[in-house]
Design a protein around this motif. Structure first.
Motif, PDB file in Angstrom:
ATOM      1  N   ALA A 109       0.808  -1.220   0.000  1.00  0.00           N
ATOM      2  CA  ALA A 109       0.000   0.000   0.000  1.00  0.00           C
ATOM      3  C   ALA A 109       0.841   1.270   0.000  1.00  0.00           C
ATOM      4  CB  ALA A 109      -0.915  -0.010   1.219  1.00  0.00           C
ATOM      5  N   MET A 110       2.177   1.141   0.014  1.00  0.00           N
ATOM      6  CA  MET A 110       3.026   2.319   0.220  1.00  0.00           C
ATOM      7  C   MET A 110       3.214   3.168  -1.035  1.00  0.00           C
ATOM      8  SD  MET A 110       3.485   2.174   3.379  1.00  0.00           S
ATOM      9  CE  MET A 110       2.526   0.947   4.241  1.00  0.00           C
ATOM     10  N   GLY A 111       3.013   2.546  -2.184  1.00  0.00           N
ATOM     11  CA  GLY A 111       2.982   3.314  -3.433  1.00  0.00           C
ATOM     12  C   GLY A 111       4.285   3.957  -3.895  1.00  0.00           C
ATOM     13  N   CYS A 112       5.434   3.424  -3.503  1.00  0.00           N
ATOM     14  CA  CYS A 112       6.691   3.982  -4.009  1.00  0.00           C
ATOM     15  C   CYS A 112       6.641   3.928  -5.544  1.00  0.00           C
ATOM     16  CB  CYS A 112       7.886   3.199  -3.483  1.00  0.00           C
ATOM     17  SG  CYS A 112       7.921   3.139  -1.689  1.00  0.00           S
ATOM     18  N   VAL A 113       6.949   5.070  -6.170  1.00  0.00           N
ATOM     19  CA  VAL A 113       6.630   5.198  -7.591  1.00  0.00           C
ATOM     20  C   VAL A 113       7.488   4.339  -8.518  1.00  0.00           C
ATOM     21  CG1 VAL A 113       5.582   7.475  -7.455  1.00  0.00           C
ATOM     22  CG2 VAL A 113       8.067   7.280  -7.672  1.00  0.00           C
ATOM     23  N   PHE A 114       8.698   3.999  -8.068  1.00  0.00           N
ATOM     24  CA  PHE A 114       9.636   3.254  -8.929  1.00  0.00           C
ATOM     25  C   PHE A 114       9.526   1.748  -8.695  1.00  0.00           C
ATOM     26  CE2 PHE A 114      11.381   4.698  -4.999  1.00  0.00           C
ATOM     27  CZ  PHE A 114      11.832   3.525  -4.436  1.00  0.00           C
ATOM     28  N   CYS A 115       8.639   1.331  -7.796  1.00  0.00           N
ATOM     29  CA  CYS A 115       8.582  -0.077  -7.374  1.00  0.00           C
ATOM     30  C   CYS A 115       7.390  -0.783  -8.024  1.00  0.00           C
ATOM     31  CB  CYS A 115       8.470  -0.141  -5.854  1.00  0.00           C
ATOM     32  SG  CYS A 115       8.062  -1.793  -5.233  1.00  0.00           S
ATOM     33  N   ALA A 116       7.646  -1.947  -8.611  1.00  0.00           N
ATOM     34  CA  ALA A 116       6.589  -2.697  -9.299  1.00  0.00           C
ATOM     35  C   ALA A 116       5.469  -3.091  -8.343  1.00  0.00           C
ATOM     36  CB  ALA A 116       7.179  -3.940  -9.958  1.00  0.00           C
ATOM     37  N   ALA A 163       4.179  -3.055   8.038  1.00  0.00           N
ATOM     38  CA  ALA A 163       2.732  -2.850   7.971  1.00  0.00           C
ATOM     39  C   ALA A 163       1.996  -4.147   8.313  1.00  0.00           C
ATOM     40  CB  ALA A 163       2.327  -2.358   6.583  1.00  0.00           C
ATOM     41  N   ASN A 164       2.747  -5.239   8.421  1.00  0.00           N
ATOM     42  CA  ASN A 164       2.177  -6.544   8.774  1.00  0.00           C
ATOM     43  C   ASN A 164       3.010  -7.092   9.944  1.00  0.00           C
ATOM     44  OD1 ASN A 164       0.748  -8.953   8.687  1.00  0.00           O
ATOM     45  ND2 ASN A 164       1.870  -9.768   6.921  1.00  0.00           N
ATOM     46  N   TYR A 165       3.246  -6.216  10.911  1.00  0.00           N
ATOM     47  CA  TYR A 165       4.251  -6.455  11.942  1.00  0.00           C
ATOM     48  C   TYR A 165       4.061  -7.764  12.711  1.00  0.00           C
ATOM     49  CZ  TYR A 165       7.565  -5.529  15.633  1.00  0.00           C
ATOM     50  OH  TYR A 165       8.620  -5.632  16.489  1.00  0.00           O
ATOM     51  N   GLU A 166       2.839  -7.987  13.239  1.00  0.00           N
ATOM     52  CA  GLU A 166       2.631  -9.144  14.125  1.00  0.00           C
ATOM     53  C   GLU A 166       2.926 -10.455  13.399  1.00  0.00           C
ATOM     54  OE1 GLU A 166       2.317  -8.544  17.221  1.00  0.00           O
ATOM     55  OE2 GLU A 166       1.960  -6.390  16.904  1.00  0.00           O
ATOM     56  N   THR A 194       7.851   4.221  11.330  1.00  0.00           N
ATOM     57  CA  THR A 194       8.574   4.443  12.594  1.00  0.00           C
ATOM     58  C   THR A 194       8.027   3.667  13.799  1.00  0.00           C
ATOM     59  OG1 THR A 194       7.347   6.472  12.976  1.00  0.00           O
ATOM     60  CG2 THR A 194       9.452   6.679  11.836  1.00  0.00           C
ATOM     61  N   PRO A 195       6.692   3.486  13.939  1.00  0.00           N
ATOM     62  CA  PRO A 195       6.253   2.682  15.086  1.00  0.00           C
ATOM     63  C   PRO A 195       6.822   1.258  15.025  1.00  0.00           C
ATOM     64  CG  PRO A 195       4.384   3.807  14.063  1.00  0.00           C
ATOM     65  CD  PRO A 195       5.547   3.993  13.150  1.00  0.00           C
ATOM     66  N   GLY A 196       6.922   0.725  13.824  1.00  0.00           N
ATOM     67  CA  GLY A 196       7.483  -0.615  13.646  1.00  0.00           C
ATOM     68  C   GLY A 196       8.958  -0.651  14.010  1.00  0.00           C
ATOM     69  N   ILE A 197       9.704   0.365  13.619  1.00  0.00           N
ATOM     70  CA  ILE A 197      11.137   0.413  13.938  1.00  0.00           C
ATOM     71  C   ILE A 197      11.322   0.430  15.460  1.00  0.00           C
ATOM     72  CG2 ILE A 197      13.240   1.828  13.789  1.00  0.00           C
ATOM     73  CD1 ILE A 197      12.211   2.749  10.998  1.00  0.00           C
TER      74      ILE A 197
END
Ligand code: SAH
Ligand code: SF4
Length: 351
Positions: A109-116, A163-166, A194-197
């Motif tokens: 869901a992060m939508g980085c533009v260069f990533c397939a 984003a799927n931490y657990e 950052t919450p995950g980190i």
């Protein structure tokens, strides 16, 4: 329910008419010998057959396609999940190790533009069992094709693990304690949630952390990595300082090299400043072409110059050798759906 959803207690329930030692036998057969219940010839035939017919003990992933590259040292596998979604893993054999790149979500869901994967959008989280099963198949392939023990794992396939931490942590725990892959040989790569980190910093598991930075100022990073609006660079740096204080584990920055976009001397200076603050190692990744991103990656010379610049600024920087380029085996380079939002962001780079 699938085979890798079961913990020992749940597995024991399927062996209630069997002598006690069967559980240990079956369990170590799966996790140590990498054998499915039906393949464990040390079990009585009738038991093997009943386990094989049990719906709750089926696999969650169906192998759809296997592609070899780099003189057969790289293997990309495409799997179909029970609901028809697709994910992929990439297995890479080196002289001293075998590394599996696993997926944590179907899509992202992060939508980085260069990533397939980002271009395709988000479908759903993977369960811990679906992550674990990727490792099971990868370890078998590594043993059977390379005669190598699977030693390293990177969460750099499809999806954002934080984003799927657990589910990712639950899977890592079993990967470490059941498959016996050392936590130090496992790298979680995040776009900078950052919450995950911070949570990972407090986790007893000494896994390594990679942060996909790609730009070292918010203006540029938000255009490449839209989630930067929510977790800007300052917040990422705070969370990394927290991570560095609470663990002595390695942090690295990932930087996909894009010509004239993030490979200038100014980019190197900004990046060096951030890397210094947390003692991060910098990994420079040659850009892989993706369906919707029309701009070229940095030339080999530009990548080397950028590396030399960083090294001159006192940064530990290396260029990642690109594996599996011919088979689009980099990061989730699956068939991409067109998404207007991504296209608009990409058009903003028009030159
Ligand atoms: N979502 C996580 C992990 C999966 S992506 C993350 O972003 O870190 C794994 C790595 O591949 C990330 O560093 C990502 O930025 C990078 N990547 C994505 N698309 C790429 C491309 N086209 N070329 C090179 N690297 C890419
Ligand atoms: Fe998701 Fe990582 Fe791709 Fe960004 S780079 S879209 S976070 S998988």
């Amino acid at each position: 329910m699938s085979l890798f959803d079961l913990d020992r207690t749940q597995m024991a329930a399927h062996l209630s008419n069997e002598p006690k030692f069967r559980l240990k036998q079956l369990w170590s057969g799966i996790y140590q010998n990498l054998a499915l219940p039906t393949e464990q010839t040390n079990l009585p035939k009738a038991l093997r057959e009943s386990l094989g017919a049990n719906q709750e003990l089926q696999l969650a992933l169906t192998q759809r396609e296997v592609l070899f590259a780099d003189e057969r040292k790289t293997i990309k596998t495409l799997y179909e999940l029970k609901d028809g979604k697709e994910i992929e893993t990439v297995l890479m054999s080196y002289s001293d190790r075998a590394t599996l790149c696993v997926s944590s979500q179907a899509g992202c869901a992060m939508g980085c533009v260069f990533c397939a994967t980002g271009q395709a959008g988000f479908f759903r989280h993977l369960s811990a069992a679906e992550i674990l099963e990727q490792v099971f198949h990868g370890a078998r392939t590594s043993r059977d094709v390379f005669s190598q023990r699977l030693s390293n794992l990177v969460f750099m396939g499809m999806g954002e693990p934080m984003a799927n931490y657990e589910n990712v942590i639950a899977a890592i725990q079993l990967i470490v304690f059941e498959f016996g892959i050392s936590a130090r040989h496992i790298t979680v790569s995040t776009v900078g949630i950052t919450p995950g980190i911070r949570k990972l910093a407090s986790q007893a598991l000494p896994v390594s952390l990679a942060v996909s930075l790609h730009a070292a100022n918010d203006e540029k990073r938000s255009r490449l990595v839209p989630i930067n609006d929510r977790y800007p660079i300052d917040e990422i740096m705070d969370s990394l300082e927290f991570f560095a204080e609470h663990s002595n584990r390695r942090i690295s920055f990932e930087w996909a090299m894009m010509a004239d976009i993030n490979d200038t001397d100014q980019d190197a200076r900004e990046l060096a400043e951030l890397a210094k603050r947390v003692g991060a190692h910098v990994n420079l990744i040659p850009l892989n072409p993706t369906p919707l991103w029309p701009y070229p990656g940095s030339s080999e010379t530009a990548v080397r110059n950028f590396r030399d610049n960083l090294v001159a600024l006192g940064i530990n920087a290396t260029i990642r050798r690109n594996r599996g380029n011919q088979i689009a085996a980099a990061c989730g380079q699956l068939i991409t759906q067109r998404r207007d939002k991504v296209r608009r962001r990409i058009e903003s780079f028009g030159r």
